[in-house]
Scaffold this motif. Structure first.
Motif, short mmCIF file in Angstrom:
data_model
loop_
_atom_site.label_atom_id
_atom_site.label_comp_id
_atom_site.label_asym_id
_atom_site.label_seq_id
_atom_site.Cartn_x
_atom_site.Cartn_y
_atom_site.Cartn_z
N ASP A 43 10.59 6.06 5.23
CA ASP A 43 10.96 6.64 6.53
C ASP A 43 12.09 5.84 7.17
O ASP A 43 12.99 6.43 7.81
CB ASP A 43 9.74 6.67 7.45
CG ASP A 43 8.70 7.68 7.02
OD1 ASP A 43 9.04 8.60 6.24
OD2 ASP A 43 7.53 7.56 7.45
N THR A 48 0.84 -1.19 0.00
CA THR A 48 0.00 0.00 0.00
C THR A 48 0.88 1.25 0.00
O THR A 48 2.09 1.20 0.24
CB THR A 48 -0.90 0.03 1.24
OG1 THR A 48 -0.08 0.16 2.41
CG2 THR A 48 -1.74 -1.24 1.34
N LEU A 49 0.24 2.40 -0.23
CA LEU A 49 0.97 3.66 -0.19
C LEU A 49 1.58 3.91 1.19
O LEU A 49 2.73 4.35 1.31
CB LEU A 49 0.05 4.82 -0.56
CG LEU A 49 -0.35 4.95 -2.03
CD1 LEU A 49 -1.38 6.05 -2.19
CD2 LEU A 49 0.86 5.25 -2.90
N ASN A 50 0.82 3.63 2.23
CA ASN A 50 1.32 3.84 3.58
C ASN A 50 2.51 2.93 3.87
O ASN A 50 3.47 3.34 4.55
CB ASN A 50 0.22 3.61 4.62
CG ASN A 50 -0.78 4.75 4.66
OD1 ASN A 50 -0.48 5.86 4.25
ND2 ASN A 50 -1.98 4.46 5.14
N GLU A 51 2.48 1.72 3.36
CA GLU A 51 3.61 0.81 3.56
C GLU A 51 4.84 1.31 2.81
O GLU A 51 5.97 1.20 3.31
CB GLU A 51 3.23 -0.60 3.09
CG GLU A 51 2.28 -1.30 4.04
CD GLU A 51 1.73 -2.61 3.48
OE1 GLU A 51 1.41 -3.51 4.29
OE2 GLU A 51 1.62 -2.74 2.24
N ARG A 52 4.65 1.88 1.63
CA ARG A 52 5.77 2.49 0.91
C ARG A 52 6.40 3.60 1.74
O ARG A 52 7.62 3.70 1.85
CB ARG A 52 5.29 3.09 -0.42
CG ARG A 52 4.91 2.12 -1.49
CD ARG A 52 4.59 2.92 -2.76
NE ARG A 52 3.70 2.21 -3.65
CZ ARG A 52 3.14 2.75 -4.73
NH1 ARG A 52 3.38 4.02 -5.03
NH2 ARG A 52 2.34 2.04 -5.50
N GLN A 53 5.55 4.46 2.31
CA GLN A 53 6.07 5.58 3.08
C GLN A 53 6.81 5.11 4.33
O GLN A 53 7.82 5.70 4.72
CB GLN A 53 4.95 6.54 3.47
CG GLN A 53 5.43 7.85 4.08
CD GLN A 53 6.34 8.64 3.15
OE1 GLN A 53 6.01 8.86 1.98
NE2 GLN A 53 7.49 9.06 3.65
N GLU A 54 6.33 4.04 4.95
CA GLU A 54 7.01 3.49 6.11
C GLU A 54 8.41 3.00 5.74
O GLU A 54 9.37 3.18 6.50
CB GLU A 54 6.19 2.34 6.71
CG GLU A 54 4.92 2.81 7.41
CD GLU A 54 4.01 1.66 7.79
OE1 GLU A 54 4.38 0.49 7.52
OE2 GLU A 54 2.94 1.91 8.37
N GLU A 96 3.33 11.72 -0.73
CA GLU A 96 2.48 12.92 -0.78
C GLU A 96 2.57 13.64 -2.11
O GLU A 96 1.72 14.46 -2.45
CB GLU A 96 2.83 13.89 0.36
CG GLU A 96 4.18 14.58 0.24
CD GLU A 96 5.33 13.79 0.81
OE1 GLU A 96 6.42 14.38 1.02
OE2 GLU A 96 5.17 12.57 1.05
#
Length: 449
Positions: free
Chosen positions: A48, A39-45, A92
């Motif tokens: 980070d 997911t997008l959130n997993e990519r961002q994690e 983002e």
């Protein structure tokens, strides 16, 4: 600083580094196939986690880069690396567009390309690698890095840090890879590999031409010769500080750094006084100009590579000019036809060209910039002149009343990017440029107006 160089031993290669092109690409493809389900959130994690691990190593990476390339200085490289890590946007940047009406809804979204071949210069090897990696991973891609041979060791080191960070976070190994050794032949093989979906090149014209012939989607950063205009309305003290800041940063190896100054004659002497106050060595005699010309340029008027990225004091010493103080920048009073103005001098040495008025200054700046449409800056309090100059210069990065570094988000607004795609037109590239724009339509409904 005590640096551990054990990674430089070829027998201790770890995650993300391969001996053959095919092995590297296939490993990245396999990792991408797993990553594409995230997911997008997993990519961002994951991004980070990469940032956190890199921030712990910026000093080490900076020292390694200076030692291996022989260009720039550690202090500025640390600042540049932190900028790339902290201000390169992630997910983002992936903007969704929606259009609705009586006949339904059309959705535009950005999806990954696949595995990207990313080619980096020796001038900004690690900042470019890090910034591009963040953007490419945010867009959902895998990456095969092709570093410049002059920066191969530190580039491998940074790639390994990134690859391990990804593996520790999500279990995927070799999503970001590189080669143990690199050459033009290897880079060509990667660019034309059937499993490579996009080529992103930051560097010289030769590799860009090869990329354009690869048959792949290409994002290409071309050459530049940034110039700055200072007119009679400018805040001269601030202009001098900004020019020295941009033109001396990392010994002027940045592609956006001021490479020449075009000043209106009525304020030129005052500008020189302020430049000298900001640790500039000013040259206004033929003898020292000739010495600098012989030292920094070859017989065919190309850059002397041995002085590329060296400090201002080192350049003066090489030219046989005695200077008893530490300086940041050399400014030479000359004409716009001099090679100091027409050649992209990747060193803290810039020409000062005096002109009668703003109109001639703009024409001269346009001529010196040579149509690369890369970067230009201006110092003026006239709104009309600021607007006219921006329209005439047509550069991908245009800075008004600031140092050139503001154009990539350093002490300024906006995102950071180290690939400025002038040839293919994207300008300062971020995650959205490493993605495919897809259209999905739905009939009847979903409009609530």
């Amino acid at each position: 600083m005590d640096i551990n160089y054990k990674f430089f031993n070829n027998e201790e290669l770890k995650s993300g580094v391969f001996s053959s092109v095919n092995d590297a690409v296939l490993a990245a493809v396999g990792a991408y196939n797993q990553y594409s389900k995230f997911t997008l959130n997993e990519r961002q994690e994951i991004i980070d986690s990469i940032k956190k691990k890199l921030l712990c190593r910026v000093e080490e990476i900076a020292y390694m880069t200076v030692e291996e390339t022989g260009m720039g200085n550690v202090h500025d490289k640390i600042e540049k690396l932190i900028l790339a890590i902290k201000k390169t946007p992630g997910i983002e940047d992936l903007i969704t567009e929606v259009r609705t009406g009586d006949n339904g809804m059309t959705l535009y979204e950005l999806s990954s390309y696949g595995v990207i071949c990313a080619i980096h210069p020796c001038t900004n090897p690690c900042a470019t690698l890090i910034s591009n990696t963040i953007g490419m991973l945010a867009a959902g891609n895998g990456v095969v890095h092709c570093p410049h041979p002059r920066a191969i060791k530190v580039s491998k080191y940074v790639t390994e840090i990134i690859s391990i960070a990804i593996r520790e976070r999500c279990g995927i190994d070799n999503l970001v890879v590189t080669l143990n050794e690199n050459s033009i032949t290897c880079t060509n093989e990667i660019m034309t590999h059937p499993d490579i979906s996009m080529v992103v090149t930051t560097g010289g014209n030769n590799v860009l031409r090869q990329a354009m012939a690869s048959g792949k989607k290409v994002i290409g950063a071309g050459p530049g010769n940034p110039t700055t205009i200072v007119d009679e309305t400018a805040d001269i003290k601030k202009a001098a500080r900004d020019i020295v800041r941009g033109a001396s940063f990392d010994n002027n190896i940045m592609c956006i750094s001021e490479k020449s100054i075009v000043a209106v004659s009525s304020i030129a002497d005052l500008l020189v006084e302020e430049l000298v106050r900001n640790n500039v060595y000013y040259v206004d005699n033929d003898e020292e100009m000739l010495k600098l010309t012989v030292a920094t340029l070859t017989r065919d008027m190309t850059l002397n590579k041995s002085l590329e990225g060296k400090s201002a004091n080192e350049i003066l010493k090489a030219a046989g000019i005695v200077c008893e103080r530490d300086i940041k920048l050399i400014v030479v009073n000359t004409i716009k036809q001099h090679p100091f103005a027409t050649v992209e001098m990747l060193m803290p040495l810039v020409p000062l060209i005096r002109v009668k008025n703003f109109e001639i200054a703009l024409d001269s700046a346009l001529e010196i910039e040579q149509g690369f449409r890369h970067t230009a800056t201006i110092h003026s309090q006239s709104i009309e002149r600021l607007n006219v100059a921006a329209k005439v210069m047509q550069t991908a990065v245009f800075v008004k009343n600031g140092a050139s570094l503001v154009g990539i988000g350093c002490n300024g607004e906006g995102d950071t990017s180290f690939t400025i795609a002038t040839i293919t037109g994207e300008g300062t590239t971020t995650a959205r440029h490493f993605a495919r724009r897809r259209r999905c339509s739905l009939t009847n409904g979903f409009s609530i107006r």
